[in-house]
Design a protein around this motif. Structure first.
Motif, PDB file in Angstrom:
ATOM      1  N   GLY A   1      -9.511 -13.239 -65.251  1.00 34.80           N
ATOM      2  CA  GLY A   1      -9.529 -13.130 -66.693  1.00 34.80           C
ATOM      3  C   GLY A   1     -10.722 -12.380 -67.252  1.00 34.80           C
ATOM      4  O   GLY A   1     -10.667 -11.869 -68.383  1.00 34.80           O
ATOM      5  N   GLN A   2     -11.805 -12.299 -66.483  1.00 38.40           N
ATOM      6  CA  GLN A   2     -13.003 -11.609 -66.947  1.00 38.40           C
ATOM      7  C   GLN A   2     -12.835 -10.093 -66.977  1.00 38.40           C
ATOM      8  O   GLN A   2     -13.578  -9.396 -67.677  1.00 38.40           O
ATOM      9  N   ILE A   3     -11.862  -9.582 -66.222  1.00 36.52           N
ATOM     10  CA  ILE A   3     -11.702  -8.131 -66.119  1.00 36.52           C
ATOM     11  C   ILE A   3     -11.323  -7.517 -67.459  1.00 36.52           C
ATOM     12  O   ILE A   3     -11.930  -6.544 -67.912  1.00 36.52           O
ATOM     13  N   LEU A   4     -10.326  -8.062 -68.124  1.00 34.30           N
ATOM     14  CA  LEU A   4      -9.883  -7.489 -69.397  1.00 34.30           C
ATOM     15  C   LEU A   4     -10.860  -7.762 -70.534  1.00 34.30           C
ATOM     16  O   LEU A   4     -10.765  -7.148 -71.600  1.00 34.30           O
ATOM     17  N   GLU A   5     -11.820  -8.665 -70.317  1.00 29.27           N
ATOM     18  CA  GLU A   5     -12.842  -8.946 -71.321  1.00 29.27           C
ATOM     19  C   GLU A   5     -14.078  -8.057 -71.156  1.00 29.27           C
ATOM     20  O   GLU A   5     -14.962  -8.049 -72.011  1.00 29.27           O
ATOM     21  N   ALA A   6     -14.156  -7.316 -70.056  1.00 29.31           N
ATOM     22  CA  ALA A   6     -15.356  -6.533 -69.729  1.00 29.31           C
ATOM     23  C   ALA A   6     -15.546  -5.353 -70.675  1.00 29.31           C
ATOM     24  O   ALA A   6     -14.582  -4.775 -71.192  1.00 29.31           O
ATOM     25  N   LYS A   7     -16.803  -4.986 -70.902  1.00 29.71           N
ATOM     26  CA  LYS A   7     -17.155  -3.801 -71.689  1.00 29.71           C
ATOM     27  C   LYS A   7     -17.261  -2.567 -70.797  1.00 29.71           C
ATOM     28  O   LYS A   7     -16.955  -1.458 -71.216  1.00 29.71           O
ATOM     29  N   ALA A   8     -17.722  -2.756 -69.564  1.00 31.83           N
ATOM     30  CA  ALA A   8     -17.815  -1.678 -68.583  1.00 31.83           C
ATOM     31  C   ALA A   8     -17.828  -2.322 -67.196  1.00 31.83           C
ATOM     32  O   ALA A   8     -18.583  -3.265 -66.961  1.00 31.83           O
ATOM     33  N   ILE A   9     -17.004  -1.800 -66.300  1.00 29.68           N
ATOM     34  CA  ILE A   9     -16.901  -2.355 -64.947  1.00 29.68           C
ATOM     35  C   ILE A   9     -17.461  -1.363 -63.935  1.00 29.68           C
ATOM     36  O   ILE A   9     -17.164  -0.159 -63.990  1.00 29.68           O
ATOM     37  N   ILE A  10     -18.263  -1.878 -63.018  1.00 26.08           N
ATOM     38  CA  ILE A  10     -18.679  -1.097 -61.850  1.00 26.08           C
ATOM     39  C   ILE A  10     -18.102  -1.782 -60.617  1.00 26.08           C
ATOM     40  O   ILE A  10     -18.291  -2.983 -60.412  1.00 26.08           O
ATOM     41  N   PHE A  11     -17.367  -1.019 -59.819  1.00 26.72           N
ATOM     42  CA  PHE A  11     -16.709  -1.539 -58.622  1.00 26.72           C
ATOM     43  C   PHE A  11     -17.299  -0.836 -57.398  1.00 26.72           C
ATOM     44  O   PHE A  11     -16.878   0.240 -57.024  1.00 26.72           O
ATOM     45  N   PRO A  12     -18.304  -1.454 -56.736  1.00 24.75           N
ATOM     46  CA  PRO A  12     -18.907  -0.855 -55.536  1.00 24.75           C
ATOM     47  C   PRO A  12     -18.136  -1.269 -54.287  1.00 24.75           C
ATOM     48  O   PRO A  12     -18.445  -2.260 -53.641  1.00 24.75           O
ATOM     49  N   GLY A  13     -17.109  -0.513 -53.948  1.00 22.22           N
ATOM     50  CA  GLY A  13     -16.308  -0.871 -52.778  1.00 22.22           C
ATOM     51  C   GLY A  13     -16.988  -0.494 -51.489  1.00 22.22           C
ATOM     52  O   GLY A  13     -17.366   0.659 -51.287  1.00 22.22           O
ATOM     53  N   VAL A  14     -17.152  -1.449 -50.600  1.00 19.38           N
ATOM     54  CA  VAL A  14     -17.737  -1.205 -49.277  1.00 19.38           C
ATOM     55  C   VAL A  14     -16.804  -1.822 -48.247  1.00 19.38           C
ATOM     56  O   VAL A  14     -16.331  -2.944 -48.424  1.00 19.38           O
ATOM     57  N   GLY A  15     -16.516  -1.097 -47.173  1.00 20.55           N
ATOM     58  CA  GLY A  15     -15.677  -1.651 -46.127  1.00 20.55           C
ATOM     59  C   GLY A  15     -14.465  -0.788 -45.878  1.00 20.55           C
ATOM     60  O   GLY A  15     -14.516   0.437 -45.971  1.00 20.55           O
ATOM     61  N   ALA A  16     -13.340  -1.435 -45.550  1.00 22.44           N
ATOM     62  CA  ALA A  16     -12.112  -0.735 -45.211  1.00 22.44           C
ATOM     63  C   ALA A  16     -11.087  -0.904 -46.332  1.00 22.44           C
ATOM     64  O   ALA A  16     -10.998  -1.960 -46.959  1.00 22.44           O
ATOM     65  N   PHE A  17     -10.280   0.132 -46.566  1.00 24.49           N
ATOM     66  CA  PHE A  17      -9.324   0.159 -47.674  1.00 24.49           C
ATOM     67  C   PHE A  17      -8.362  -1.031 -47.615  1.00 24.49           C
ATOM     68  O   PHE A  17      -8.162  -1.738 -48.605  1.00 24.49           O
ATOM     69  N   GLY A  18      -7.766  -1.248 -46.448  1.00 17.07           N
ATOM     70  CA  GLY A  18      -6.779  -2.308 -46.317  1.00 17.07           C
ATOM     71  C   GLY A  18      -7.323  -3.682 -46.637  1.00 17.07           C
ATOM     72  O   GLY A  18      -6.722  -4.457 -47.394  1.00 17.07           O
ATOM     73  N   SER A  19      -8.485  -3.996 -46.055  1.00 18.86           N
ATOM     74  CA  SER A  19      -9.071  -5.316 -46.295  1.00 18.86           C
ATOM     75  C   SER A  19      -9.532  -5.458 -47.735  1.00 18.86           C
ATOM     76  O   SER A  19      -9.429  -6.540 -48.328  1.00 18.86           O
ATOM     77  N   ALA A  20     -10.025  -4.366 -48.346  1.00 19.19           N
ATOM     78  CA  ALA A  20     -10.466  -4.420 -49.741  1.00 19.19           C
ATOM     79  C   ALA A  20      -9.290  -4.713 -50.670  1.00 19.19           C
ATOM     80  O   ALA A  20      -9.373  -5.584 -51.548  1.00 19.19           O
ATOM     81  N   MET A  21      -8.174  -4.002 -50.487  1.00 22.37           N
ATOM     82  CA  MET A  21      -7.014  -4.228 -51.334  1.00 22.37           C
ATOM     83  C   MET A  21      -6.424  -5.623 -51.107  1.00 22.37           C
ATOM     84  O   MET A  21      -5.951  -6.264 -52.050  1.00 22.37           O
ATOM     85  N   ARG A  22      -6.474  -6.093 -49.869  1.00 26.54           N
ATOM     86  CA  ARG A  22      -5.964  -7.436 -49.582  1.00 26.54           C
ATOM     87  C   ARG A  22      -6.773  -8.487 -50.334  1.00 26.54           C
ATOM     88  O   ARG A  22      -6.213  -9.410 -50.946  1.00 26.54           O
ATOM     89  N   VAL A  23      -8.121  -8.328 -50.311  1.00 22.25           N
ATOM     90  CA  VAL A  23      -8.978  -9.290 -51.003  1.00 22.25           C
ATOM     91  C   VAL A  23      -8.748  -9.216 -52.519  1.00 22.25           C
ATOM     92  O   VAL A  23      -8.681 -10.248 -53.199  1.00 22.25           O
ATOM     93  N   LEU A  24      -8.644  -8.016 -53.063  1.00 25.12           N
ATOM     94  CA  LEU A  24      -8.375  -7.873 -54.499  1.00 25.12           C
ATOM     95  C   LEU A  24      -7.084  -8.583 -54.883  1.00 25.12           C
ATOM     96  O   LEU A  24      -7.007  -9.263 -55.918  1.00 25.12           O
ATOM     97  N   LYS A  25      -6.075  -8.436 -54.042  1.00 26.35           N
ATOM     98  CA  LYS A  25      -4.783  -9.073 -54.324  1.00 26.35           C
ATOM     99  C   LYS A  25      -4.879 -10.588 -54.207  1.00 26.35           C
ATOM    100  O   LYS A  25      -4.358 -11.329 -55.056  1.00 26.35           O
ATOM    101  N   GLU A  26      -5.569 -11.064 -53.154  1.00 25.68           N
ATOM    102  CA  GLU A  26      -5.707 -12.512 -52.959  1.00 25.68           C
ATOM    103  C   GLU A  26      -6.471 -13.169 -54.101  1.00 25.68           C
ATOM    104  O   GLU A  26      -6.180 -14.304 -54.495  1.00 25.68           O
ATOM    105  N   LYS A  27      -7.453 -12.458 -54.659  1.00 21.95           N
ATOM    106  CA  LYS A  27      -8.249 -13.009 -55.757  1.00 21.95           C
ATOM    107  C   LYS A  27      -7.570 -12.841 -57.115  1.00 21.95           C
ATOM    108  O   LYS A  27      -8.077 -13.326 -58.127  1.00 21.95           O
ATOM    109  N   GLY A  28      -6.452 -12.120 -57.117  1.00 22.28           N
ATOM    110  CA  GLY A  28      -5.756 -11.892 -58.378  1.00 22.28           C
ATOM    111  C   GLY A  28      -6.411 -10.845 -59.249  1.00 22.28           C
ATOM    112  O   GLY A  28      -6.171 -10.791 -60.464  1.00 22.28           O
ATOM    113  N   PHE A  29      -7.242  -9.974 -58.653  1.00 19.66           N
ATOM    114  CA  PHE A  29      -7.967  -8.962 -59.413  1.00 19.66           C
ATOM    115  C   PHE A  29      -7.145  -7.685 -59.622  1.00 19.66           C
ATOM    116  O   PHE A  29      -7.438  -6.896 -60.526  1.00 19.66           O
ATOM    117  N   ASP A  30      -6.151  -7.443 -58.768  1.00 20.33           N
ATOM    118  CA  ASP A  30      -5.503  -6.136 -58.753  1.00 20.33           C
ATOM    119  C   ASP A  30      -4.732  -5.821 -60.044  1.00 20.33           C
ATOM    120  O   ASP A  30      -4.905  -4.749 -60.626  1.00 20.33           O
TER     121      ASP A  30
END
Length: 559
Positions: free
Chosen positions: A37-66
């Motif tokens: 819920g904090q995502i749509l309330e943000a004024k500016a987002i910085i997303f420092p992605g580190v790691g592998a694409f697959g695992s990053a997208m999986r975590v985003l999906k599991e956390k409900g961020f996607d």
């Protein structure tokens, strides 16, 4: 005071401490995103992605961020993605977890992220490279067009007709042109790491945040592009700091001759060997090298661990303090392994140990003895991977670019190329680097435990196995050359760099600027490392770079 807090989307992988410190350095405060819920309330987002694409997208999906993130981006609201944070904006990627189907990206930008071709170039693409501007943007208005920035990645997004309007800058690596930054409206992302690109990167970060503040972020203008323009990867000058406790329990930077770091006492004055050689405090020295233009800094923890690495708080504090004011890549080595605490019976995996160092500020972890063990096991199994070695588990989560293998061999002289076990790669030494008795042939025997334990495996074999298991870079030392100030072992550097497709850092033996130029001209290494000559102020970093430039070798200018 700024009118907003920066919302940081930290999905839990890699070193984001430096991103936080860069935001603080720009004068802004941070709001951690912990709930969708904090995502749509943000004024500016910085997303420092580190790691592998697959695992990053999986975590985003599991956390409900996607899904909230897709909505936020569709509303053209201020966003800065970094490295993987840029790649996830695309529709898909060839980088996905083994044995699992590919996970779609956020799908904001048309196109697919693909891998550099290891048969044509060294992969990962690691180091400082340039940018070719496709748009005029407030994000780049305070930096010079020829200022280099820091990249570390194996996968890239090619420029296509479908995504052309998104391209803010492109960069070339060998014969490939890839997107190094994107911008459309208020959505911005970079393949390079601003937080690791020194003063130039800090200017980019500050310009983004200030443009959000004053409402000018979306003010871009297309530029005429020279389709034949190219950029070039520089050769890196790395400074190593051997860190250990002295006899009083204090952490100091030390340096020795062939790994002996104690002072030699004169006979008749003091009996026995002297104390640990003290060349300064780790954070202070590292800060100095950052200011003087070091391209990367490596903290090599050479203390024998009596307790577990998790409890090695002084070294963790060194990283935390260093990352506050040092905005170039930091590597930490020493004790990256699985272990059990005999007192509590608790066991930590190498992945958990590495994670603790990443969270403290390390960008890469360097492994030594564990990599030799893994190489021996791989050979014994007939090349069958278990998926459970330290190299495999860490690179699977953080990407191969976060894993360095440090190889510490010593020369074993032989009469000819056919006079030893066929499993060892024998090399012929060049005229200026023959053995002490004129020996012309040798193989390089790997050691473990800081050079104290010899193994029946050669450096070339360990390098090949390490690459197969997930290493993204080789730090190549030579015990015979260490502390001698006579130059790098060229034969060793050539043998290993020709055997692998990942970058090689030359180490051990540098004593003057000519040694850097020599190894870059004679061996296909991407970086060269020195310690003692810088610690003792015998040579300045800029003197090394100036010698490189005068001999046609590209070196980063510290602006």
């Amino acid at each position: 005071m700024p009118s907003f807090k920066v919302s940081l989307l930290d999905y839990g992988a890699g070193n984001v401490r430096s991103v936080r410190n860069a935001i603080f350095a720009a004068g802004f405060e941070i709001q951690e995103i912990t709930e969708p819920g904090q995502i749509l309330e943000a004024k500016a987002i910085i997303f420092p992605g580190v790691g592998a694409f697959g695992s990053a997208m999986r975590v985003l999906k599991e956390k409900g961020f996607d899904e909230p993130l897709r909505q936020y981006l569709a509303q053209n609201r201020p966003f800065l993605g970094i490295c993987l944070g840029m790649q996830t904006l695309f529709e898909s990627s060839d980088e996905h977890e083994p044995g699992k189907p590919p996970i779609p990206g956020l799908g904001v930008i048309p196109g697919k992220v693909i891998k550099f071709d290891e048969t044509k170039m060294t992969v990962p693409h690691i180091g400082w490279n340039g940018r070719i501007l496709h748009q005029q943007s407030p994000v780049f208005e305070n930096v010079n067009n020829d200022d280099d920035v820091y990249f570390v990645h194996s996968f890239y997004a090619p420029v296509t007709a479908e995504n052309k309007e998104w391209v803010l800058s492109s960069t070339t690596y060998e014969d490939e042109r890839f997107i190094s930054a994107v911008q459309k409206g208020c959505v911005v992302a970079t393949q390079f790491h601003p937080e690791k690109s020194g003063p130039t990167g800090l200017k980019v970060m500050r310009a983004f945040l200030e443009a959000v503040e004053n409402g000018t972020l979306g003010s871009t203008k297309p530029l005429e592009i020279d389709e034949t323009a190219t950029t070039h990867l520089t050769k890196r000058v790395v400074v190593a700091l051997d860190v250990r406790t002295n006899d009083h329990g204090d952490l100091v930077v030390t340096k020795g001759d062939q790994y002996d770091v104690r002072e030699n006492q004169k006979e008749g004055v003091v009996t026995g060997r002297g104390g640990v050689r003290n060349l300064g405090k780790p954070v202070a020295l590292a800060s100095r090298y950052y200011q003087e233009g070091g391209d990367e800094i490596a903290f090599l923890n050479i203390t024998s661990f009596r307790q577990g690495v998790i409890e090695d708080m002084p070294m963790l504090q060194v990283l935390e303090e260093a990352s506050k004011n040092i905005f170039v890549p930091l590597t930490v080595g020493g004790g990256i392994r699985s272990y059990s605490d005999p007192a509590s019976g608790q066991t930590w995996s190498a992945l958990e140990v590495a994670s603790r160092y990443f969270r403290a500020g390390a960008d890469k972890v360097s492994m030594g003895s564990d990599a030799v063990d893994a190489a021996e096991a791989l050979i014994a199994s007939g090349g069958k991977k278990t998926g459970e070695t330290s190299l495999e588990t860490i690179s699977r989560v953080y990407g191969v670019q976060a894993v360095v293998v440090s190889i510490d061999p010593k020369r074993v002289y032989v009469a000819s190329q056919d006079s030893t076990d066929k499993k060892h790669v024998v090399v012929e030494l060049e005229g200026d680097q023959l053995g002490p008795n004129g020996e012309r042939f040798c193989w390089y025997q790997c050691t473990a435990k800081g050079g104290r334990e010899e193994r029946d495996i050669c450096a070339v074999t360990v390098a090949r196995c390490s690459e197969a298991l997930g290493a993204g870079e080789i730090m190549l030392n030579c015990i015979d050359m260490d502390g001698q100030c006579k130059g790098f072992d060229i034969a060793l550097m050539k043998a290993v760099s020709e055997a692998v497709t990942i970058p090689v850092i030359a180490s051990s033996g540098a004593g003057k600027p000519e040694h850097f130029t020599d190894v870059f001209k004679r061996a296909n290494v991407q970086a060269a490392l020195a310690a003692g000559m810088f610690h003792r102020k015998e040579v300045e970093i800029e003197a090394v770079k100036e010698h490189m430039r005068s001999n046609g070798i590209r070196a980063r200018t510290c602006s």
